[in-house]
Design a protein around this motif. Structure first.
Motif, PDB file in Angstrom:
ATOM      1  N   THR A  40     -15.133  31.500 -25.853  1.00  0.00           N
ATOM      2  CA  THR A  40     -13.871  31.719 -25.140  1.00  0.00           C
ATOM      3  C   THR A  40     -14.039  31.234 -23.704  1.00  0.00           C
ATOM      4  O   THR A  40     -14.884  31.743 -22.964  1.00  0.00           O
ATOM      5  CB  THR A  40     -13.495  33.205 -25.129  1.00  0.00           C
ATOM      6  OG1 THR A  40     -13.298  33.645 -26.471  1.00  0.00           O
ATOM      7  CG2 THR A  40     -12.213  33.443 -24.325  1.00  0.00           C
ATOM      8  N   ALA A  41     -13.258  30.243 -23.347  1.00  0.00           N
ATOM      9  CA  ALA A  41     -13.296  29.686 -21.995  1.00  0.00           C
ATOM     10  C   ALA A  41     -12.124  30.218 -21.196  1.00  0.00           C
ATOM     11  O   ALA A  41     -10.996  30.267 -21.696  1.00  0.00           O
ATOM     12  CB  ALA A  41     -13.247  28.162 -22.045  1.00  0.00           C
ATOM     13  N   LEU A  42     -12.383  30.626 -19.974  1.00  0.00           N
ATOM     14  CA  LEU A  42     -11.329  31.061 -19.058  1.00  0.00           C
ATOM     15  C   LEU A  42     -11.305  30.107 -17.873  1.00  0.00           C
ATOM     16  O   LEU A  42     -12.316  29.909 -17.198  1.00  0.00           O
ATOM     17  CB  LEU A  42     -11.592  32.486 -18.566  1.00  0.00           C
ATOM     18  CG  LEU A  42     -10.629  33.010 -17.504  1.00  0.00           C
ATOM     19  CD1 LEU A  42      -9.203  33.112 -18.062  1.00  0.00           C
ATOM     20  CD2 LEU A  42     -11.090  34.363 -16.961  1.00  0.00           C
ATOM     21  N   LEU A  43     -10.136  29.514 -17.624  1.00  0.00           N
ATOM     22  CA  LEU A  43      -9.973  28.598 -16.498  1.00  0.00           C
ATOM     23  C   LEU A  43      -8.989  29.197 -15.509  1.00  0.00           C
ATOM     24  O   LEU A  43      -7.918  29.689 -15.911  1.00  0.00           O
ATOM     25  CB  LEU A  43      -9.492  27.227 -16.964  1.00  0.00           C
ATOM     26  CG  LEU A  43     -10.520  26.461 -17.818  1.00  0.00           C
ATOM     27  CD1 LEU A  43     -10.263  26.686 -19.303  1.00  0.00           C
ATOM     28  CD2 LEU A  43     -10.526  24.985 -17.496  1.00  0.00           C
ATOM     29  N   ALA A  52      -8.452  19.517 -21.349  1.00  0.00           N
ATOM     30  CA  ALA A  52      -9.754  18.898 -21.584  1.00  0.00           C
ATOM     31  C   ALA A  52     -10.715  19.884 -22.230  1.00  0.00           C
ATOM     32  O   ALA A  52     -11.516  19.512 -23.095  1.00  0.00           O
ATOM     33  CB  ALA A  52     -10.335  18.387 -20.268  1.00  0.00           C
ATOM     34  N   CYS A  53     -10.626  21.134 -21.835  1.00  0.00           N
ATOM     35  CA  CYS A  53     -11.483  22.167 -22.422  1.00  0.00           C
ATOM     36  C   CYS A  53     -11.181  22.339 -23.909  1.00  0.00           C
ATOM     37  O   CYS A  53     -12.093  22.463 -24.732  1.00  0.00           O
ATOM     38  CB  CYS A  53     -11.266  23.478 -21.666  1.00  0.00           C
ATOM     39  SG  CYS A  53     -12.401  24.795 -22.119  1.00  0.00           S
ATOM     40  N   LEU A  54      -9.908  22.315 -24.247  1.00  0.00           N
ATOM     41  CA  LEU A  54      -9.524  22.378 -25.666  1.00  0.00           C
ATOM     42  C   LEU A  54     -10.073  21.179 -26.424  1.00  0.00           C
ATOM     43  O   LEU A  54     -10.650  21.320 -27.512  1.00  0.00           O
ATOM     44  CB  LEU A  54      -8.000  22.401 -25.791  1.00  0.00           C
ATOM     45  CG  LEU A  54      -7.272  23.724 -25.593  1.00  0.00           C
ATOM     46  CD1 LEU A  54      -5.768  23.466 -25.491  1.00  0.00           C
ATOM     47  CD2 LEU A  54      -7.565  24.693 -26.738  1.00  0.00           C
ATOM     48  N   GLY A  97     -15.698  23.358 -21.727  1.00  0.00           N
ATOM     49  CA  GLY A  97     -15.582  23.430 -23.176  1.00  0.00           C
ATOM     50  C   GLY A  97     -16.911  23.287 -23.883  1.00  0.00           C
ATOM     51  O   GLY A  97     -17.153  23.908 -24.921  1.00  0.00           O
ATOM     52  N   LEU A  98     -17.801  22.480 -23.337  1.00  0.00           N
ATOM     53  CA  LEU A  98     -19.125  22.313 -23.929  1.00  0.00           C
ATOM     54  C   LEU A  98     -19.966  23.576 -23.737  1.00  0.00           C
ATOM     55  O   LEU A  98     -20.662  24.020 -24.657  1.00  0.00           O
ATOM     56  CB  LEU A  98     -19.825  21.105 -23.298  1.00  0.00           C
ATOM     57  CG  LEU A  98     -19.176  19.741 -23.578  1.00  0.00           C
ATOM     58  CD1 LEU A  98     -19.840  18.651 -22.750  1.00  0.00           C
ATOM     59  CD2 LEU A  98     -19.239  19.393 -25.055  1.00  0.00           C
TER      60      LEU A  98
END
Length: 477
Positions: free
Chosen positions: A240-243, A260-262, A431-432
């Motif tokens: 889970t990424a939070l921006l 880009a993260c997606l 994302g990576l």
């Protein structure tokens, strides 16, 4: 991966090779000239006239002996000598070509214009200062002539330690790199003035070069692979990424980073932005889970990795979000205005990636941009020492340093000089990391993939035409 060395290291390798061969440098000079000639013969088989500019040092000696090979192949050779050779081996080389009937002349603009190929053997890798008269007048004439140019070891005027091109540096079509690749070829102006680089290894034992620790390594796109996804997996398997970002008037920055993260493969991508941005961001990209700062505490707790900075601004709202994100002990990606916050309230942390461009790096180091660019390697190492984690110093020849390994990205082009390109990189690295890739490897992969994809778009659309958002559809790895 290609090891990159400094001019000082190259000189040390050359001296060691001479010692092992029991040679005073003459054999290596002959090999350099022969292999450079092989490059020219391969690239320009239809050419028959070359104009060779020779300097007073060892690089000039390479040029004299190059003339010998071209002459033996039936080319019409004109040797341009500005001043007599000073180096012992160059004097020997000049004497040898004269004995073979090759004339040495003073500079002639007419002869330059009549040549098919210009060979730059003026100064090589030893020059680290601006060209003075009459040298700068000669290099100006070469650049104005717009002829194919083969530089022997280094275009005259380029500082091969830093990649800085002094005024009137020769712009080469191709460079014959003797012994090893120099780091200056791939930094700052290096890629603009070196053209295509061809390694001439002088038949040295590879173990001889490998005894020296390179200044940096430049990875190839084939050195990386995106993580494979198992059939038996779900969105939670990929993090889970939070921006966080997107103050008023800057929603586009956080939108690009989140998209880009997606595309990089994160399982869930959540966004904290201004309340007014919740609906338009969701409409722009339905897969995003967008909320505003009232949900920040819970979102921070749920995140695998946090990226903050794109479009963040410097308002009280921005500072509050920055301070809360930095208290989480989570993996962090810090970019843009979050870097400017950090510059004002610096601290050391081991679990983050900082992605400054030169101006942001200057603020972080309390230096000028000129100081940063004059020695980018020193700058990236100073940043890592002061702030910890992984540093990505962006620019021509972006550097990635984690305190141990220094990598230089040799991909990228002038079309990347557009607003939003850094936001794409931030989202890609985030994302990576969300998928469990280490901070260092994610930074290396992200920078390389980002720049390589831009190169492919430039070939398709031209550098001026493509947009940062175009990269979202074309990850090429």
């Amino acid at each position: 991966m290609i090891p990159l060395f400094s001019p000082h290291q190259t000189h040390a390798i050359d001296q060691l090779a001479q010692k092992q061969l029991g040679d005073d440098g003459w054999e290596l000079m002959n090999l350099a000239a022969q292999q450079a000639w092989s490059v020219a013969e391969r690239l320009w088989p239809e050419f028959k006239r070359c104009y060779i500019l020779v300097g007073p040092g060892k690089n000039g000696g390479d040029g004299y002996l190059f003339a010998q090979w071209a002459h033996q192949a039936g080319w019409q050779v004109t040797l341009c000598q500005i001043t007599p050779p000073k180096a012992r081996l160059s004097q020997r080389a000049a004497k040898q070509v004269i004995e073979q009937g090759i004339k040495i002349e003073s500079f002639s603009a007419q002869a330059l214009l009549e040549a098919d190929l210009v060979v730059d053997a003026l100064f090589g890798i030893g020059l680290n200062r601006p060209l003075g008269k009459p040298w700068n007048l000669i290099t100006q004439a070469v650049n104005l002539a717009e002829k194919p140019v083969l530089a022997l070891d280094c275009p005259s005027g380029l500082d091969c330690s830093t990649g800085q091109a002094h005024p009137d540096t020769i712009t080469a079509s191709h460079t014959a790199a003797f012994i090893c690749h120099k780091i200056g070829y791939y930094q700052l102006d290096g890629r603009d003035v070196c053209g295509q680089v061809h390694l001439c290894d002088l038949n040295l034992d590879p173990s001889l070069v490998s005894t020296f620790q390179p200044e940096a390594i430049t990875p190839d796109i084939d050195d990386f692979n995106l993580p494979k996804r198992r059939h038996n997996s779900h969105k939670g398997s990929y993090g889970t990424a939070l921006l966080i970002g997107g103050d008023y008037g800057m929603m586009g920055a956080i939108a690009l980073a989140s998209q880009a993260c997606l595309r990089a493969g994160a399982g869930l991508v959540k966004v904290i932005s201004r309340p007014e941005h919740q609906i338009p961001l969701t409409q722009m990209q339905p897969e995003l889970m967008v909320s505003h700062d009232t949900a920040l505490t819970q979102q921070l707790a749920d995140a695998s990795v946090i990226a903050i900075g794109p479009g963040l601004g410097q308002s009280d709202w921005a500072w509050r979000l920055f301070e809360q994100a930095c208290q989480t002990q989570k993996s962090l990606i810090i970019d843009a205005d979050a870097l400017n916050c950090l510059a004002q309230r610096p601290f050391h942390y081991h679990k983050w990636v900082l992605t400054p461009h030169p101006k942001e790096a200057a603020r972080l180091l309390k230096q000028s941009v000129t100081q940063v660019q004059q020695d980018r390697i020193a700058a990236v190492k100073a940043l890592q020492k002061r702030y910890g984690g992984v540093i990505v110093l962006k620019g021509s020849g972006s550097l990635i340093y984690d305190g141990q390994d220094l990598l230089l990205c040799h991909y990228g082009n002038g079309g990347m000089a557009k607003g939003g390109m850094g936001d794409i990189l931030t989202g890609l690295i985030t994302g990576l990391v969300a998928q469990g890739i280490s901070l260092s490897l994610a930074a290396q992969m992200g920078v390389t993939l980002h720049a390589y994809t831009a190169d492919q778009l430039a070939k398709r659309d031209s550098e001026s035409h493509y947009l940062p958002s175009d990269l979202l559809q074309h990850w090429l790895i």
